[in-house]
Design a protein around this motif. Structure first.
Motif, PDB file in Angstrom:
ATOM      1  N   LEU A  33      44.700-103.013  27.443  1.00 16.17           N
ATOM      2  CA  LEU A  33      44.631-102.003  26.390  1.00 16.17           C
ATOM      3  C   LEU A  33      43.811-100.791  26.816  1.00 16.17           C
ATOM      4  CD1 LEU A  33      45.220-101.099  23.497  1.00 16.17           C
ATOM      5  CD2 LEU A  33      43.181-102.384  22.770  1.00 16.17           C
ATOM      6  N   ARG A  34      42.676-101.027  27.476  1.00 17.27           N
ATOM      7  CA  ARG A  34      41.823 -99.904  27.867  1.00 17.27           C
ATOM      8  C   ARG A  34      42.553 -98.959  28.812  1.00 17.27           C
ATOM      9  NH1 ARG A  34      35.934-101.228  30.120  1.00 17.27           N
ATOM     10  NH2 ARG A  34      35.822-102.034  27.986  1.00 17.27           N
ATOM     11  N   HIS A  35      43.274 -99.520  29.771  1.00 17.08           N
ATOM     12  CA  HIS A  35      44.026 -98.692  30.717  1.00 17.08           C
ATOM     13  C   HIS A  35      45.142 -97.937  29.996  1.00 17.08           C
ATOM     14  CE1 HIS A  35      46.305 -98.467  34.817  1.00 17.08           C
ATOM     15  NE2 HIS A  35      45.669 -97.358  34.534  1.00 17.08           N
ATOM     16  N   TRP A  36      45.820 -98.613  29.082  1.00 16.91           N
ATOM     17  CA  TRP A  36      46.894 -97.969  28.327  1.00 16.91           C
ATOM     18  C   TRP A  36      46.357 -96.800  27.501  1.00 16.91           C
ATOM     19  CZ3 TRP A  36      47.822 -97.393  23.038  1.00 16.91           C
ATOM     20  CH2 TRP A  36      49.096 -96.908  22.705  1.00 16.91           C
ATOM     21  N   LEU A  37      45.216 -97.003  26.852  1.00 17.83           N
ATOM     22  CA  LEU A  37      44.621 -95.932  26.055  1.00 17.83           C
ATOM     23  C   LEU A  37      44.212 -94.750  26.931  1.00 17.83           C
ATOM     24  CD1 LEU A  37      42.426 -98.029  23.597  1.00 17.83           C
ATOM     25  CD2 LEU A  37      44.476 -96.709  23.014  1.00 17.83           C
ATOM     26  N   LEU A  38      43.679 -95.055  28.112  1.00 12.49           N
ATOM     27  CA  LEU A  38      43.285 -93.989  29.034  1.00 12.49           C
ATOM     28  C   LEU A  38      44.496 -93.157  29.447  1.00 12.49           C
ATOM     29  CD1 LEU A  38      41.083 -92.683  30.863  1.00 12.49           C
ATOM     30  CD2 LEU A  38      41.735 -94.356  32.607  1.00 12.49           C
ATOM     31  N   LEU A  39      45.569 -93.830  29.829  1.00  8.01           N
ATOM     32  CA  LEU A  39      46.762 -93.103  30.262  1.00  8.01           C
ATOM     33  C   LEU A  39      47.419 -92.368  29.094  1.00  8.01           C
ATOM     34  CD1 LEU A  39      48.365 -95.567  32.831  1.00  8.01           C
ATOM     35  CD2 LEU A  39      46.937 -93.564  33.253  1.00  8.01           C
ATOM     36  N   ARG A  40      47.356 -92.940  27.907  1.00  5.06           N
ATOM     37  CA  ARG A  40      47.876 -92.229  26.737  1.00  5.06           C
ATOM     38  C   ARG A  40      47.105 -90.930  26.522  1.00  5.06           C
ATOM     39  NH1 ARG A  40      47.624 -94.431  20.562  1.00  5.06           N
ATOM     40  NH2 ARG A  40      45.409 -94.053  20.977  1.00  5.06           N
ATOM     41  N   GLY A  41      45.788 -90.981  26.761  1.00  3.11           N
ATOM     42  CA  GLY A  41      44.991 -89.762  26.659  1.00  3.11           C
ATOM     43  C   GLY A  41      45.427 -88.714  27.661  1.00  3.11           C
ATOM     44  N   TRP A  42      45.750 -89.147  28.882  1.00  6.72           N
ATOM     45  CA  TRP A  42      46.224 -88.208  29.896  1.00  6.72           C
ATOM     46  C   TRP A  42      47.586 -87.627  29.521  1.00  6.72           C
ATOM     47  CZ3 TRP A  42      44.248 -85.523  33.731  1.00  6.72           C
ATOM     48  CH2 TRP A  42      43.012 -85.903  34.252  1.00  6.72           C
ATOM     49  N   VAL A  43      48.465 -88.457  28.997  1.00  9.73           N
ATOM     50  CA  VAL A  43      49.786 -87.969  28.589  1.00  9.73           C
ATOM     51  C   VAL A  43      49.636 -86.897  27.512  1.00  9.73           C
ATOM     52  CG1 VAL A  43      51.923 -88.611  27.403  1.00  9.73           C
ATOM     53  CG2 VAL A  43      51.033 -90.049  29.246  1.00  9.73           C
ATOM     54  N   ARG A  44      48.790 -87.159  26.542  1.00  5.68           N
ATOM     55  CA  ARG A  44      48.568 -86.179  25.479  1.00  5.68           C
ATOM     56  C   ARG A  44      47.952 -84.897  26.028  1.00  5.68           C
ATOM     57  NH1 ARG A  44      46.148 -90.052  20.598  1.00  5.68           N
ATOM     58  NH2 ARG A  44      48.169 -90.903  19.928  1.00  5.68           N
ATOM     59  N   LEU A  45      47.014 -85.047  26.967  1.00  3.82           N
ATOM     60  CA  LEU A  45      46.372 -83.873  27.551  1.00  3.82           C
ATOM     61  C   LEU A  45      47.378 -83.028  28.328  1.00  3.82           C
ATOM     62  CD1 LEU A  45      43.761 -82.288  28.205  1.00  3.82           C
ATOM     63  CD2 LEU A  45      43.512 -83.755  30.224  1.00  3.82           C
ATOM     64  N   ILE A  46      48.197 -83.666  29.138  1.00  2.00           N
ATOM     65  CA  ILE A  46      49.188 -82.935  29.938  1.00  2.00           C
ATOM     66  C   ILE A  46      50.165 -82.195  29.035  1.00  2.00           C
ATOM     67  CG2 ILE A  46      51.158 -83.255  31.502  1.00  2.00           C
ATOM     68  CD1 ILE A  46      49.466 -85.517  32.833  1.00  2.00           C
ATOM     69  N   ARG A  47      50.610 -82.856  27.984  1.00  2.00           N
ATOM     70  CA  ARG A  47      51.536 -82.201  27.054  1.00  2.00           C
ATOM     71  C   ARG A  47      50.868 -81.037  26.327  1.00  2.00           C
ATOM     72  NH1 ARG A  47      54.167 -87.833  24.736  1.00  2.00           N
ATOM     73  NH2 ARG A  47      55.843 -88.006  26.293  1.00  2.00           N
ATOM     74  N   ALA A  48      49.608 -81.223  25.928  1.00  2.00           N
ATOM     75  CA  ALA A  48      48.894 -80.149  25.233  1.00  2.00           C
ATOM     76  C   ALA A  48      48.652 -78.961  26.160  1.00  2.00           C
ATOM     77  CB  ALA A  48      47.566 -80.681  24.693  1.00  2.00           C
ATOM     78  N   ARG A  49      48.281 -79.242  27.403  1.00  2.00           N
ATOM     79  CA  ARG A  49      48.098 -78.156  28.370  1.00  2.00           C
ATOM     80  C   ARG A  49      49.395 -77.391  28.569  1.00  2.00           C
ATOM     81  NH1 ARG A  49      44.808 -81.113  33.324  1.00  2.00           N
ATOM     82  NH2 ARG A  49      42.678 -80.860  32.524  1.00  2.00           N
ATOM     83  N   ALA A  50      50.495 -78.123  28.682  1.00  2.00           N
ATOM     84  CA  ALA A  50      51.787 -77.477  28.900  1.00  2.00           C
ATOM     85  C   ALA A  50      52.155 -76.574  27.729  1.00  2.00           C
ATOM     86  CB  ALA A  50      52.866 -78.533  29.126  1.00  2.00           C
ATOM     87  N   ARG A  51      51.893 -77.039  26.509  1.00  2.00           N
ATOM     88  CA  ARG A  51      52.200 -76.215  25.333  1.00  2.00           C
ATOM     89  C   ARG A  51      51.360 -74.944  25.323  1.00  2.00           C
ATOM     90  NH1 ARG A  51      52.302 -81.344  22.762  1.00  2.00           N
ATOM     91  NH2 ARG A  51      50.142 -81.059  22.059  1.00  2.00           N
ATOM     92  N   ARG A  52      50.077 -75.078  25.633  1.00  2.00           N
ATOM     93  CA  ARG A  52      49.206 -73.901  25.624  1.00  2.00           C
ATOM     94  C   ARG A  52      49.608 -72.922  26.720  1.00  2.00           C
ATOM     95  NH1 ARG A  52      42.601 -73.890  24.979  1.00  2.00           N
ATOM     96  NH2 ARG A  52      42.331 -71.612  25.058  1.00  2.00           N
TER      97      ARG A  52
END
Length: 322
Positions: A33-52
């Motif tokens: 779970l911890r690894h999954w949550l970490l990678l989910r955070g990266w996915v959200r960050l990458i998508r947010a950066r791309a939108r900005r």
């Protein structure tokens, strides 16, 4: 077998692999779970950066440089871990077909049995040829054409003690090839922090906080401006990814940081925002509150000001991201 304070695993044919260290490399292969949550955070960050970036009219691209464990698992010789759970493999799946993420794991694994190693045998970094392969993938993703001779530029070969080798009592050495890439690109600006260390011949001690700008006036250079936030797989000196890109684009800014400085990006207004990071540094999700202007002082108690006033001390700068 594993040895050394930083947990270096000795694989087949003298191949060395970092398994521990401050980023707890093997934990990137355990799932849960911890690894999954970490990678989910990266996915959200990458998508947010791309939108900005898109809102600013900037093409945004992220590349994660796979660990040697993720590429050369066939050379680990009995190390118990799950390469199928590599963060780079999972990110490629989560972000499949997303234009802001480029998978480097698949092409590196596909070429790993070629005539030239893609990673250094006694170091954590890729070789000149491994970097060149990744560069070509990046150029293809950006719709850019590499200089025709970029893969045949002259180079140097030297016998060196590399970072994993020096952790073992045998201290094995390795023949290291470096491209002499710089021909058309010129460094036109150097951040004060890096400049202070270069003035005393200690630039090899600089990591996070380094900032340089290259300009390429060759008529064949891609006319776009590129800003690269990266680490030692790119480097501020022009012998790895930064150098390859500087020889390809009209202007390249390199900032050694995993955290973005959006004020800097908005001021420079690049055509391309490129983010590069070694897989082991996915252990922490950046906050994107970096400030290029004060990078030499952040977290160091005004270190840059002391350097300018008193000169360098004998302690290494804190390598937050090597």
């Amino acid at each position: 077998m594993s040895a050394g304070r930083e947990s270096v695993h000795v694989g087949r044919g003298g191949w060395l692999f970092l398994t521990g260290g401050t980023n707890r490399v093997l934990e990137r292969y355990r799932g849960g779970l911890r690894h999954w949550l970490l990678l989910r955070g990266w996915v959200r960050l990458i998508r947010a950066r791309a939108r900005r970036a898109d809102s600013l009219g900037i093409r945004c691209l992220h590349v994660i440089v796979p660990e040697k464990l993720s590429v050369y698992d066939d050379k680990t010789d009995g190390l118990r871990y799950a390469p199928a759970r590599a963060s780079t493999r999972r990110l490629a799946r989560y972000l499949a077909r997303h234009p802001a993420y480029l998978d480097l794991l698949a092409p590196l694994r596909a070429a790993r049995n070629g005539p030239v190693p893609l990673y250094l045998r006694t170091d954590t970094h890729w070789t000149a040829q491994g970097c060149l392969l990744a560069y070509r993938e990046i150029m293809r993703a950006l719709g850019a054409i590499p200089p025709a001779d970029i893969g045949t530029r002259p180079g140097t070969v030297s016998d060196q003690l590399m970072d994993l080798g020096e952790k073992l009592p045998e201290r094995p050495r390795e023949r290291v090839e470096r491209f002499m890439l710089q021909r058309d690109a010129k460094r036109v600006e150097t951040g004060a922090y890096l400049a202070a260390y270069e003035a005393q011949g200690r630039d090899r001690e600089v990591h996070v906080g380094a900032h340089v700008i290259y300009r390429n006036e060759a008529p064949t250079a891609d006319p776009r401006r590129l800003v690269l936030f990266g680490d030692s797989c790119a480097h501020f000196d022009p012998f790895l990814l930064t150098g390859l890109l500087a020889e390809s684009f009209h202007e390249v800014h390199f900032v050694w940081s995993s955290s973005l400085d959006w004020a800097y990006i908005e001021r420079v207004r690049p055509d391309i925002l490129l983010f590069e990071l070694a897989e082991r540094f996915l252990a922490r999700t950046p906050s994107d509150d970096y400030d290029v202007a004060v990078a030499g002082q952040r977290g160091t108690g005004g270190r840059l000001a002391r350097i300018q006033k008193e000169g360098l001390d004998e302690k290494r700068p804190t390598p937050e991201l090597q």
